[in-house]
Design a protein around this motif. Structure first.
Motif, PDB file in Angstrom:
ATOM      1  N   ASN A   1       0.819  -1.220   0.000  1.00  0.00           N
ATOM      2  CA  ASN A   1       0.000   0.000   0.000  1.00  0.00           C
ATOM      3  C   ASN A   1       0.844   1.258   0.000  1.00  0.00           C
ATOM      4  N   ILE A   2       1.931   1.252   0.781  1.00  0.00           N
ATOM      5  CA  ILE A   2       2.813   2.416   0.847  1.00  0.00           C
ATOM      6  C   ILE A   2       3.508   2.627  -0.492  1.00  0.00           C
ATOM      7  N   VAL A   3       4.038   1.549  -1.063  1.00  0.00           N
ATOM      8  CA  VAL A   3       4.743   1.645  -2.347  1.00  0.00           C
ATOM      9  C   VAL A   3       3.809   2.173  -3.427  1.00  0.00           C
TER      10      VAL A   3
ATOM     11  N   LYS B   1       2.438   6.713  -6.953  1.00  0.00           N
ATOM     12  CA  LYS B   1       1.475   7.657  -7.524  1.00  0.00           C
ATOM     13  C   LYS B   1       1.917   9.100  -7.299  1.00  0.00           C
ATOM     14  N   LEU B   2       2.459   9.370  -6.119  1.00  0.00           N
ATOM     15  CA  LEU B   2       2.936  10.728  -5.834  1.00  0.00           C
ATOM     16  C   LEU B   2       4.132  11.085  -6.717  1.00  0.00           C
ATOM     17  N   LEU B   3       5.021  10.133  -6.913  1.00  0.00           N
ATOM     18  CA  LEU B   3       6.166  10.370  -7.796  1.00  0.00           C
ATOM     19  C   LEU B   3       5.701  10.597  -9.237  1.00  0.00           C
ATOM     20  N   TYR B   4       4.723   9.814  -9.656  1.00  0.00           N
ATOM     21  CA  TYR B   4       4.194   9.953 -11.020  1.00  0.00           C
ATOM     22  C   TYR B   4       3.552  11.328 -11.200  1.00  0.00           C
TER      23      TYR B   4
ATOM     24  N   ILE C   1      10.003   3.298  -7.176  1.00  0.00           N
ATOM     25  CA  ILE C   1      10.665   3.619  -8.446  1.00  0.00           C
ATOM     26  C   ILE C   1      10.489   2.466  -9.425  1.00  0.00           C
ATOM     27  N   GLN C   2      10.649   1.230  -8.929  1.00  0.00           N
ATOM     28  CA  GLN C   2      10.468   0.059  -9.781  1.00  0.00           C
ATOM     29  C   GLN C   2       9.017  -0.066 -10.250  1.00  0.00           C
ATOM     30  N   ARG C   3       8.076   0.317  -9.406  1.00  0.00           N
ATOM     31  CA  ARG C   3       6.657   0.263  -9.782  1.00  0.00           C
ATOM     32  C   ARG C   3       6.380   1.100 -11.022  1.00  0.00           C
ATOM     33  N   LEU C   4       7.095   2.201 -11.179  1.00  0.00           N
ATOM     34  CA  LEU C   4       6.866   3.117 -12.296  1.00  0.00           C
ATOM     35  C   LEU C   4       7.671   2.750 -13.542  1.00  0.00           C
ATOM     36  N   GLY C   5       8.534   1.743 -13.419  1.00  0.00           N
ATOM     37  CA  GLY C   5       9.389   1.419 -14.553  1.00  0.00           C
ATOM     38  C   GLY C   5      10.533   2.401 -14.717  1.00  0.00           C
TER      39      GLY C   5
END
Length: 333
Positions: A39-41, A46-49, A76-80
């Protein structure tokens, strides 16, 4: 072993889906379950995006081991995007070199130790003509901070994050001095990192019943591949220390019944030579990888004799190879 094509975040998502309520990470007095980490990741990604981070962007992480470090790594990995792992001991000039070599867009740093000057370095970067366009953020947060961040309502709640990148894409950039005193950037793919970690986990026989004490630096390939990715693939819980200190390691192993301890030879030698070594119960230890530098046969045997019952696997690797090249099989220990 058959090689798989998957990304770091996809491995994390599978781990969380399998055991959402199991302890994923313990840092200090705080413990994060798999679902809490997930949930945190997701919220941080989303905030980074929303702030402009996109797939392929180079995002630096600059700090000692912490729960926040791991959270940002997975976000970071979640966003590719690409995690650029900066040595926490680097000073301004070295950080500038890393930024320029990697084409870094953001630098996420922590200042949690008395001798840390990462915040001061970040201020200098903001007025340096070469690095003034790099966005720097202090990302250290407590357990309560991260929990409250998930609860807090923001405009990014309904945001749909992009699909995962190709497993052959670059996941991380690490820096190695190699044969010169100037660091060189090394690009490592999801495919390489995941499969290297899978093979190490298979050889070591790690699984969901294990608890791994991680004290090696996460910015190092050893700490990142074995500590973060290896434990994630094995399903083992992680007890994370900011940095190596013999007494802190003794206490972590004893209090958490850690079964895995990985490290460099100097770390293991410092442990068994410490005058308080016999004051602690380290009998829960079952296995570990010893790598990073040479060790004499007599010293290796001394470590194994003192850490009774541990199967300590010598390994050789390079940052460029994600990192393991060769490892002694359990049947030879």
């Amino acid at each position: 072993m058959q090689l798989v094509k998957t990304t770091i975040y996809e491995c994390l998502a599978r781990r969380i889906a399998k055991e959402p309520d199991k302890l994923f990470l313990k840092y200090g007095d705080s413990g994060f379950t798999g679902s809490e980490i997930g949930n945190i990741v997701d919220k941080v990604a989303k905030l980074l995006y929303t702030d402009g981070v996109r797939a392929g962007d180079k995002i630096g992480i600059y700090g000692v081991n912490s729960a926040s470090w791991i959270i940002l790594f997975f976000a970071i990995q979640r966003l590719g995007a690409v995690s650029v792992l900066v040595n926490s001991y680097f000073k301004e000039g070295e950080v500038v070199d890393c930024i320029l070599m990697s084409d870094m867009k953001y630098l996420l740093y922590t200042d949690i130790q008395e001798d840390d000057d990462h915040g001061e370095v970040a201020k200098k970067l903001s007025i340096n003509e070469k690095t003034k366009d790099v966005k720097c953020f202090d990302i250290e947060g407590t357990y309560d901070y991260w929990k409250n961040l998930v609860i807090r309502k923001t405009e990014c709640e309904s945001l749909k994050l992009p699909p995962q990148p190709d497993p052959m894409d670059t996941a991380c950039i690490l820096f190695t001095s190699g044969t010169t005193n100037m660091c060189k950037g090394v690009k490592l793919s999801h495919f390489s990192l995941i499969n290297n970690a899978r093979q190490m986990v298979n050889i070591m026989g790690w699984d969901e019943s294990d608890v791994m004490c991680v004290t090696v630096p996460l910015f190092h390939c050893f700490g990142m591949t074995v500590g973060i990715i290896g434990s994630m693939i094995a399903g083992s819980s992680v007890v994370l220390l900011q940095k190596y200190h013999s007494i802190s390691v003794f206490e972590a192993i004893q209090n958490n019944k850690c079964t895995i301890l990985n490290g460099v030879p100097s770390m293991f030698l410092a442990m068994v030579r410490n005058e308080r070594f016999k004051d602690f119960d380290l009998s829960s230890l079952k296995s570990g990888i010893i790598a990073g530098s040479p060790i004499l046969k007599e010293e290796y045997l001394s470590v194994c004799e003192n850490l009774k019952g541990i199967k300590l696997q010598p390994s050789y690797g390079l940052t460029e190879t994600s990192p393991c090249v060769a490892m002694l099989s359990l049947i030879h220990i």
